[in-house]
Structure formats: C-alpha cells, structure tokens
Motif scaffolding. Structure first.
Motif, PDB file in Angstrom:
ATOM      1  N   TRP A   1      -6.373   7.130  -8.376  1.00 16.82           N
ATOM      2  CA  TRP A   1      -6.780   6.754  -7.029  1.00 16.82           C
ATOM      3  C   TRP A   1      -6.406   5.298  -6.767  1.00 16.82           C
ATOM      4  O   TRP A   1      -6.218   4.515  -7.682  1.00 16.82           O
ATOM      5  CB  TRP A   1      -8.270   6.986  -6.788  1.00 16.82           C
ATOM      6  N   ARG A   2      -6.260   4.994  -5.489  1.00 15.44           N
ATOM      7  CA  ARG A   2      -5.733   3.701  -5.076  1.00 15.44           C
ATOM      8  C   ARG A   2      -6.769   2.927  -4.285  1.00 15.44           C
ATOM      9  O   ARG A   2      -7.544   3.484  -3.519  1.00 15.44           O
ATOM     10  CB  ARG A   2      -4.487   3.924  -4.203  1.00 15.44           C
ATOM     11  N   CYS A   3      -6.773   1.614  -4.481  1.00 11.21           N
ATOM     12  CA  CYS A   3      -7.557   0.704  -3.648  1.00 11.21           C
ATOM     13  C   CYS A   3      -6.647  -0.462  -3.288  1.00 11.21           C
ATOM     14  O   CYS A   3      -6.341  -1.306  -4.144  1.00 11.21           O
ATOM     15  CB  CYS A   3      -8.804   0.213  -4.379  1.00 11.21           C
ATOM     16  N   GLY A   4      -6.179  -0.489  -2.052  1.00 10.53           N
ATOM     17  CA  GLY A   4      -5.223  -1.512  -1.656  1.00 10.53           C
ATOM     18  C   GLY A   4      -3.960  -1.391  -2.480  1.00 10.53           C
ATOM     19  O   GLY A   4      -3.331  -0.333  -2.535  1.00 10.53           O
ATOM     20  N   LYS A   5      -3.589  -2.467  -3.158  1.00 12.60           N
ATOM     21  CA  LYS A   5      -2.383  -2.481  -3.981  1.00 12.60           C
ATOM     22  C   LYS A   5      -2.655  -2.121  -5.437  1.00 12.60           C
ATOM     23  O   LYS A   5      -1.753  -2.172  -6.267  1.00 12.60           O
ATOM     24  CB  LYS A   5      -1.725  -3.870  -3.914  1.00 12.60           C
TER      25      LYS A   5
ATOM     26  N   LEU B   1       0.804  -1.222   0.000  1.00 13.36           N
ATOM     27  CA  LEU B   1       0.000   0.000   0.000  1.00 13.36           C
ATOM     28  C   LEU B   1       0.844   1.281   0.000  1.00 13.36           C
ATOM     29  O   LEU B   1       0.596   2.179  -0.810  1.00 13.36           O
ATOM     30  CB  LEU B   1      -0.979  -0.035   1.179  1.00 13.36           C
ATOM     31  N   PRO B   2       1.845   1.427   0.873  1.00 15.88           N
ATOM     32  CA  PRO B   2       2.629   2.674   0.869  1.00 15.88           C
ATOM     33  C   PRO B   2       3.370   2.907  -0.440  1.00 15.88           C
ATOM     34  O   PRO B   2       3.481   4.052  -0.895  1.00 15.88           O
ATOM     35  CB  PRO B   2       3.607   2.489   2.035  1.00 15.88           C
TER      36      PRO B   2
ATOM     37  N   VAL C   1       3.087   5.965   4.239  1.00 18.89           N
ATOM     38  CA  VAL C   1       2.517   6.681   3.094  1.00 18.89           C
ATOM     39  C   VAL C   1       3.197   8.030   2.923  1.00 18.89           C
ATOM     40  O   VAL C   1       3.459   8.481   1.802  1.00 18.89           O
ATOM     41  CB  VAL C   1       0.993   6.829   3.276  1.00 18.89           C
ATOM     42  N   ARG C   2       3.510   8.672   4.034  1.00 13.44           N
ATOM     43  CA  ARG C   2       4.215   9.955   3.960  1.00 13.44           C
ATOM     44  C   ARG C   2       5.569   9.773   3.274  1.00 13.44           C
ATOM     45  O   ARG C   2       6.006  10.625   2.495  1.00 13.44           O
ATOM     46  CB  ARG C   2       4.402  10.525   5.360  1.00 13.44           C
TER      47      ARG C   2
ATOM     48  N   VAL D   1       7.663   1.621   2.571  1.00 10.59           N
ATOM     49  CA  VAL D   1       7.827   1.138   3.944  1.00 10.59           C
ATOM     50  C   VAL D   1       9.242   1.503   4.376  1.00 10.59           C
ATOM     51  O   VAL D   1      10.211   0.977   3.820  1.00 10.59           O
ATOM     52  CB  VAL D   1       7.601  -0.381   4.037  1.00 10.59           C
ATOM     53  N   PRO D   2       9.404   2.414   5.316  1.00 12.73           N
ATOM     54  CA  PRO D   2      10.752   2.871   5.681  1.00 12.73           C
ATOM     55  C   PRO D   2      11.610   1.733   6.235  1.00 12.73           C
ATOM     56  O   PRO D   2      11.107   0.813   6.880  1.00 12.73           O
ATOM     57  CB  PRO D   2      10.485   3.926   6.765  1.00 12.73           C
TER      58      PRO D   2
END
Length: 266
Positions: free
Chosen positions: A54-58, A4-5, A217-218, A222-223
């Motif tokens: 726009w996004r939905c899940g992956k 997701l991110p 997400v920011r 995934v950091p």
C-alpha cells in the motif's frame, strides 16, 4: 523524481509478489538500506510472505506475514524512491543490472529494487509502530484528501502555492512535475500566495488534482502526452499546449518550474 503516480505503478509491480514467500534476499549494495544492516534485513524477511503493498504519498509499504493466510504485520518493508529508485519484476536467470541494489527472490521471479543515485532507499519496520513513526511527518495522501481539508491545509501555510503543494507535510505525493501540471491546469501562477486563493480557486485546484492523478495513476506515471504540460518540458520549442504561448521557466523553492504566462498570470 518518482511521484505519486509512479509509486502507484511500483505498487502494482510489487503486487506480483503478494502472497509469495521470500526464498532469499540479496543485498548487493547496503547503502540503500536505512537504519538496518544487511544481515538483519535479510534474516528478518527470509521465509516471510509478502502481503498487499500500500502507498502513502511517495512511500510504498509492503507488510509481511509468517504464513500465506496469516494477518500481515511486522516486519514490513518501506520504500522511498528518491530521484531514481524503482521496483522491477524479473524472471529468474535474467541479467542483474549494476543498479539493482536489493533482490527479493520468490518462486516465480524476482522483485528488484533498482536505484542509480541511492538518495533514499529501503527501511525495515520491525514493529507496526515503526511504520507509523516513519510516516508520521506526512500530510494526507493527495489522491485521497477531501476538498475541505485540502483547502484548509493549503491556506494555513502562508506560502507560494507551488511550495505548499510540494511540502510533503502539507500534502503527500505531489512533486515538481505534478505540481507544475496541476497549476497549469487550474490556471494558477506558481508563486501566487496561498492566502490569496479564493474558495473557487481551491475547489478548482482540488478538482483538477483529482482528475490529473486519476489519469496519471491509470498510466502508472505522469504522462508526457502532447495535451499535458509535462509533454512539453523537454521540447526544443516549449509552447503551452492550450494557447501556444511560449512557456517560461523559473525556480520556485529551488526547483525548476514551467508555466504559461498567458494562462497563469500573476
């Protein structure tokens, strides 16, 4: 694998093309097209204007319109990034990489679908109903689901918690890395049965998921910071960033799983 991110990061890249007219589409490898041939894909999108992605899940959905101010509609491009897919924005004249499979040409630059392994790819929804059909099997988006529905959907699966979190029909967007990170943060063993989770456990999982996804997400990914479990996945001496206990690896649902035996006791 993009989760997701990452897909949210690709959405921001695709926003570079929002409101822009497609001057042409170069399909360099038709194997990444799903359910549509190269000629139809190119003709359906040429001269269309990309709308707001726009996004939905992956999944990432890019609607199109026939004019800059028209209501976005069909056709739409749906992208699923599989193991190695991504969107990249490049200026004109830049070298095309051998893994750039589809190139959308716009006046200010190019949006490229890049994918090494080609496990999934790009779909063309000719009508709005086809978007709904492609996304019909997905559960609610992990970033938007409320606490009550989150708990209800997890506990009705009667499986281990990690397997349930990664099931896209239960919850859309979390993959292997996000699931490990979430369970470590919530101090829940990856094999713990969903039916054993208390109301407090579920509330904690939901809170931690929202906080984790907000930060990821920011960052657009995934950091792999030292304070995240993810930052220790590839370390030669894998130790818990919270208690310094040696991390363990196992397989859950066929996926490599990293967890802390001290923080996540079963």
């Amino acid at each position: 694998m993009p989760e997701l991110p990452d897909v949210e990061g690709f959405r921001r890249v695709a926003q570079r093309a929002e409101g822009r007219q497609v001057r042409g589409v170069q399909v360099r490898d038709a194997q990444v097209l799903r359910g549509v041939g190269s000629a139809e894909f190119q003709e359906a999108l040429r001269r269309r204007y990309f709308g707001e992605p726009w996004r939905c899940g992956k999944w990432l959905v890019i609607p199109t319109a026939g004019a800059p101010n028209a209501e976005p509609g069909a056709p739409a491009v749906l992208a699923h990034f599989g193991m190695t897919g991504s969107f990249e924005w490049c200026g004109h004249g830049g070298e095309v990489h051998r893994h750039d499979r589809v190139v959308f040409d716009f006046a200010p630059g190019e949006l490229r679908y890049h994918d090494m392994r080609k496990l999934t790819g790009l779909h063309l929804a000719r009508q709005r109903g086809e978007v709904d059909e492609l996304l019909a099997e997905l559960g609610p988006d992990a970033q938007r689901i409320g606490a009550e529905e989150f708990g209800e959907r997890l506990t009705r699966t009667r499986r281990g918690i990690k397997a349930a979190l990664m099931d896209q029909s239960v919850l859309a967007g979390l993959g292997n890395i996000c699931a490990d990170e979430l369970l470590w943060r919530a101090r829940v063993h990856p094999n713990r049965a969903t039916t054993e989770l208390t109301a407090d456990d579920l509330d904690q999982l939901h809170r931690e998921m929202r906080a984790m996804l907000r930060d990821a997400v920011r960052a657009g990914r995934v950091p792999d910071d030292a304070s995240w479990l993810t930052g220790h996945r590839d370390a030669p001496d894998q130790r818990c960033p919270r208690c310094s206990t040696a991390l363990r690896r196992t397989r859950v649902g066929g996926r490599g799983t990293l967890w802390c035996p001290a923080c996540q006791s079963d």
